[in-house]
Design a protein around this motif. Structure first.
Motif, PDB file in Angstrom:
ATOM      1  N   UNK A   1      31.853  29.026  28.611  1.00  0.00           N
ATOM      2  CA  UNK A   1      32.797  29.840  29.375  1.00  0.00           C
ATOM      3  C   UNK A   1      34.056  30.094  28.587  1.00  0.00           C
ATOM      4  N   UNK A   2      34.495  31.358  28.562  1.00  0.00           N
ATOM      5  CA  UNK A   2      35.633  31.749  27.742  1.00  0.00           C
ATOM      6  C   UNK A   2      36.885  32.013  28.560  1.00  0.00           C
ATOM      7  N   UNK A   3      37.991  32.105  27.853  1.00  0.00           N
ATOM      8  CA  UNK A   3      39.282  32.345  28.490  1.00  0.00           C
ATOM      9  C   UNK A   3      39.396  33.772  29.018  1.00  0.00           C
ATOM     10  N   UNK A   4      38.574  34.694  28.496  1.00  0.00           N
ATOM     11  CA  UNK A   4      38.617  36.081  28.945  1.00  0.00           C
ATOM     12  C   UNK A   4      37.664  36.361  30.092  1.00  0.00           C
ATOM     13  N   UNK A   5      37.054  35.317  30.676  1.00  0.00           N
ATOM     14  CA  UNK A   5      36.165  35.502  31.809  1.00  0.00           C
ATOM     15  C   UNK A   5      34.739  35.833  31.446  1.00  0.00           C
ATOM     16  N   UNK A   6      34.324  35.604  30.199  1.00  0.00           N
ATOM     17  CA  UNK A   6      32.944  35.851  29.795  1.00  0.00           C
ATOM     18  C   UNK A   6      32.157  34.548  29.868  1.00  0.00           C
ATOM     19  N   UNK A   7      30.998  34.623  30.467  1.00  0.00           N
ATOM     20  CA  UNK A   7      30.071  33.498  30.573  1.00  0.00           C
ATOM     21  C   UNK A   7      28.838  33.858  29.757  1.00  0.00           C
TER      22      UNK A   7
ATOM     23  N   UNK B   1      22.055  36.331  27.557  1.00  0.00           N
ATOM     24  CA  UNK B   1      22.761  36.947  28.681  1.00  0.00           C
ATOM     25  C   UNK B   1      24.258  36.718  28.543  1.00  0.00           C
ATOM     26  N   UNK B   2      25.028  37.734  28.863  1.00  0.00           N
ATOM     27  CA  UNK B   2      26.485  37.652  28.910  1.00  0.00           C
ATOM     28  C   UNK B   2      26.954  38.192  30.251  1.00  0.00           C
ATOM     29  N   UNK B   3      27.722  37.392  30.964  1.00  0.00           N
ATOM     30  CA  UNK B   3      28.189  37.752  32.301  1.00  0.00           C
ATOM     31  C   UNK B   3      29.710  37.855  32.279  1.00  0.00           C
ATOM     32  N   UNK B   4      30.227  38.943  32.770  1.00  0.00           N
ATOM     33  CA  UNK B   4      31.663  39.106  32.934  1.00  0.00           C
ATOM     34  C   UNK B   4      32.047  38.824  34.372  1.00  0.00           C
ATOM     35  N   UNK B   5      32.720  37.708  34.609  1.00  0.00           N
ATOM     36  CA  UNK B   5      33.044  37.325  35.981  1.00  0.00           C
ATOM     37  C   UNK B   5      34.118  38.260  36.543  1.00  0.00           C
ATOM     38  N   UNK B   6      34.131  38.386  37.862  1.00  0.00           N
ATOM     39  CA  UNK B   6      35.078  39.242  38.568  1.00  0.00           C
ATOM     40  C   UNK B   6      36.045  38.353  39.337  1.00  0.00           C
ATOM     41  N   UNK B   7      37.343  38.591  39.159  1.00  0.00           N
ATOM     42  CA  UNK B   7      38.345  37.802  39.879  1.00  0.00           C
ATOM     43  C   UNK B   7      38.251  38.062  41.377  1.00  0.00           C
ATOM     44  N   UNK B   8      38.444  37.008  42.155  1.00  0.00           N
ATOM     45  CA  UNK B   8      38.344  37.122  43.605  1.00  0.00           C
ATOM     46  C   UNK B   8      39.538  37.900  44.185  1.00  0.00           C
ATOM     47  N   UNK B   9      39.365  38.526  45.318  1.00  0.00           N
ATOM     48  CA  UNK B   9      40.472  39.259  45.950  1.00  0.00           C
ATOM     49  C   UNK B   9      41.661  38.342  46.202  1.00  0.00           C
ATOM     50  N   UNK B  10      42.838  38.847  45.891  1.00  0.00           N
ATOM     51  CA  UNK B  10      44.055  38.058  46.016  1.00  0.00           C
ATOM     52  C   UNK B  10      44.497  37.428  44.726  1.00  0.00           C
ATOM     53  N   UNK B  11      43.667  37.480  43.690  1.00  0.00           N
ATOM     54  CA  UNK B  11      44.016  36.931  42.381  1.00  0.00           C
ATOM     55  C   UNK B  11      44.356  38.063  41.423  1.00  0.00           C
ATOM     56  N   UNK B  12      45.090  37.724  40.383  1.00  0.00           N
ATOM     57  CA  UNK B  12      45.416  38.714  39.359  1.00  0.00           C
ATOM     58  C   UNK B  12      44.177  39.048  38.540  1.00  0.00           C
ATOM     59  N   UNK B  13      44.187  40.233  37.957  1.00  0.00           N
ATOM     60  CA  UNK B  13      43.063  40.647  37.129  1.00  0.00           C
ATOM     61  C   UNK B  13      42.915  39.744  35.903  1.00  0.00           C
ATOM     62  N   UNK B  14      44.019  39.196  35.441  1.00  0.00           N
ATOM     63  CA  UNK B  14      43.974  38.323  34.264  1.00  0.00           C
ATOM     64  C   UNK B  14      43.504  36.911  34.591  1.00  0.00           C
ATOM     65  N   UNK B  15      43.393  36.563  35.875  1.00  0.00           N
ATOM     66  CA  UNK B  15      42.972  35.220  36.259  1.00  0.00           C
ATOM     67  C   UNK B  15      41.446  35.151  36.352  1.00  0.00           C
ATOM     68  N   UNK B  16      40.811  35.296  35.191  1.00  0.00           N
ATOM     69  CA  UNK B  16      39.352  35.242  35.134  1.00  0.00           C
ATOM     70  C   UNK B  16      38.857  34.126  34.212  1.00  0.00           C
ATOM     71  N   UNK B  17      39.759  33.296  33.719  1.00  0.00           N
ATOM     72  CA  UNK B  17      39.358  32.258  32.770  1.00  0.00           C
ATOM     73  C   UNK B  17      38.398  31.272  33.420  1.00  0.00           C
ATOM     74  N   UNK B  18      37.419  30.818  32.620  1.00  0.00           N
ATOM     75  CA  UNK B  18      36.455  29.810  33.072  1.00  0.00           C
ATOM     76  C   UNK B  18      36.853  28.492  32.421  1.00  0.00           C
TER      77      UNK B  18
END
Length: 458
Positions: free
Chosen positions: A376-382, A394-411
């Motif tokens: 898991x990466x700091x840019x939200x890539x799994x 496989x590479x998965x780009x996680x989506x930030x949950x509603x109410x969070x900033x777009x930059x808050x995708x770190x794993x």
């Protein structure tokens, strides 16, 4: 007579006669070699030619000689036939207006005599042994768990595979039902972010470490803090439990790894060879018993009998944020950094393989029994890899949950359950995601798009 000897005319004539005598002497010296042919190098050419054919698994073959063989029988002409006209031996340079009959050569051909350039030496190379990666089904999101009010920093699954624990920047420790995904219990006691968790296999103890310099032991039978370990001078970032011995290893910002007796709270060792923050520590059976990764870009393996470093690995160029021990492989381990994910041999310390693809900080790695490595990466890539061949299937780009900033995708955390069929990730959007394999996927619908590496010539 003195005037004649000193005059310029007498000096010129004397020098001219001296040069003439030297030219005549040189001509007489090399006159006997004027009829020799150029040096024979057909055997060398033939050997190099057949060596190159052998590299392509082709049989040897004769080549056309550049010069006439000295053993060829002389050609005799009939005395009755008229003598042919002597062809001009002059070479006509391409582009000139000379009309002499003779071979036409480009100007570049006159720069070097034939045979003066060096022929390349072809070295036979062994074929590349390429292992085709094993097919793995793609993974998909099954459930999202919410309950934390801060970044989820660490996860740990119980050995019974019935529940798991999470903790993060909200200073709480939460216990969840793994099958239903419901919150069962919340433990409070830390006064700063909780960075590491470990569950004992032989006793009902849960250990937690945090940025408040605290190392706590929780009794899960009464759900209360049982004991606390004092010694770290700064925040504690990681912890691990000995698989066969009741010891606890903790590492933190003070650059030390402290080994504790779980029952007496006594500090057994203080391993202080790292020069920066220790981000990851793992315990195993056998020697070396402890592996640590630090922000000083080094990995160290430790012998607890002597309290000294066994191996120091310096291949990484960035801080090591995560270590992973494969469940069915006791001879290798994985280290993750911003430059690469690397696989090592534990005992010899030899580098084995790179898992290249991340262009960011890698906070977490995990591996299951089926040979699936996840990072898991700091840019939200799994990213999911085939462990043996380092193939990223496989590479998965996680989506930030509603109410969070777009930059808050770190794993920040990733771990498999004890069966290896469910993947848990803790992220910066304050959620815990549960992933499972796609049951409808087949090799036909998701083929292995693997390209073997090209040979590199140095």
């Amino acid at each position: 007579s003195v005037c004649c000897r000193d005059s310029p005319d007498s000096n010129s004539s004397g020098m001219k006669s001296l040069v003439t005598a030297q030219i005549k002497r040189s001509r007489d010296t090399f006159k006997s070699n004027a009829s020799l042919k150029p040096e024979e190098f057909e055997p060398v050419r033939k050997a190099q030619f057949n060596l190159k054919r052998a590299s392509y698994n082709l049989p040897p073959q004769d080549i056309q000689p550049l010069f006439g063989s000295s053993s060829a029988p002389p050609v005799t002409q009939s005395t009755d036939a008229p003598a042919p006209k002597k062809a001009s031996s002059a070479l006509i340079v391409a582009g000139s207006q000379n009309k002499n009959t003779g071979p036409v050569l480009p100007k570049a051909a006159l720069a070097k005599p034939i045979g003066s350039e060096k022929l390349p030496v072809v070295v036979k190379q062994d074929p590349i042994n390429v292992t085709k990666p094993q097919w793995h089904a793609p993974w998909k999101l099954q459930r999202v768990l919410t309950g934390h009010v801060g970044w989820v920093r660490t996860l740990c699954v119980d050995w019974s595979n019935d529940w798991f624990v999470s903790a993060g920047d909200d200073r709480t420790i939460k216990i969840w039902d793994l099958a239903a995904g419901t919150l069962k219990l919340t433990l409070t006691g830390h006064i700063s972010a909780v960075r590491g968790l470990a569950i004992s296999q032989r006793s009902p103890y849960l250990f937690s470490v945090g940025e408040d310099k605290m190392v706590k032991c929780w009794d899960l039978e009464v759900n209360k803090q049982m004991r606390q370990y004092h010694g770290h001078l700064s925040g504690v970032y990681c912890c691990a439990i000995g698989p066969s011995v009741d010891i606890l290893c903790t590492g933190g910002r003070d650059g030390t790894i402290r080994v504790w007796d779980q029952r007496t709270k006594k500090e057994i060792h203080c391993l202080a060879s790292h020069t920066h923050t220790v981000h990851a520590v793992k315990c195993r059976d056998g020697t070396p018993e402890v592996i640590s990764g630090s922000q000083d870009m080094t990995i160290r393996t430790w012998d607890l009998r002597t309290g000294r470093t066994v191996k120091q690995l310096t291949n990484h160029k960035k801080a090591i944020r995560s270590l992973c021990l494969p469940p069915d492989n006791t001879e290798e381990f994985i280290s993750a950094s911003a430059d690469n994910i690397k696989r090592w041999d534990i005992e010899s310390g030899e580098f084995q393989l790179n898992y290249s693809g991340h262009n960011t900080i890698v906070h977490s790695t995990a591996c299951n029994q089926e040979g699936v490595l996840v990072s898991g990466g700091d840019d939200g890539t799994l990213k999911l890899w085939d462990y043996r061949t380092a193939y990223n299937f496989q590479t998965i780009g996680v989506i930030a949950q509603p109410g969070s900033l777009e930059s808050e995708k770190s794993i920040f955390a990733a771990t498999f359950d004890q069966s290896g069929t469910r993947l848990l990730t803790g992220e910066a959007d304050k959620s815990i995601k549960v992933w499972r394999e796609d049951e409808n996927a087949t090799e036909a619908s998701h083929p292995v798009n693997f390209r073997p590496p090209l040979r590199k010539y140095h």
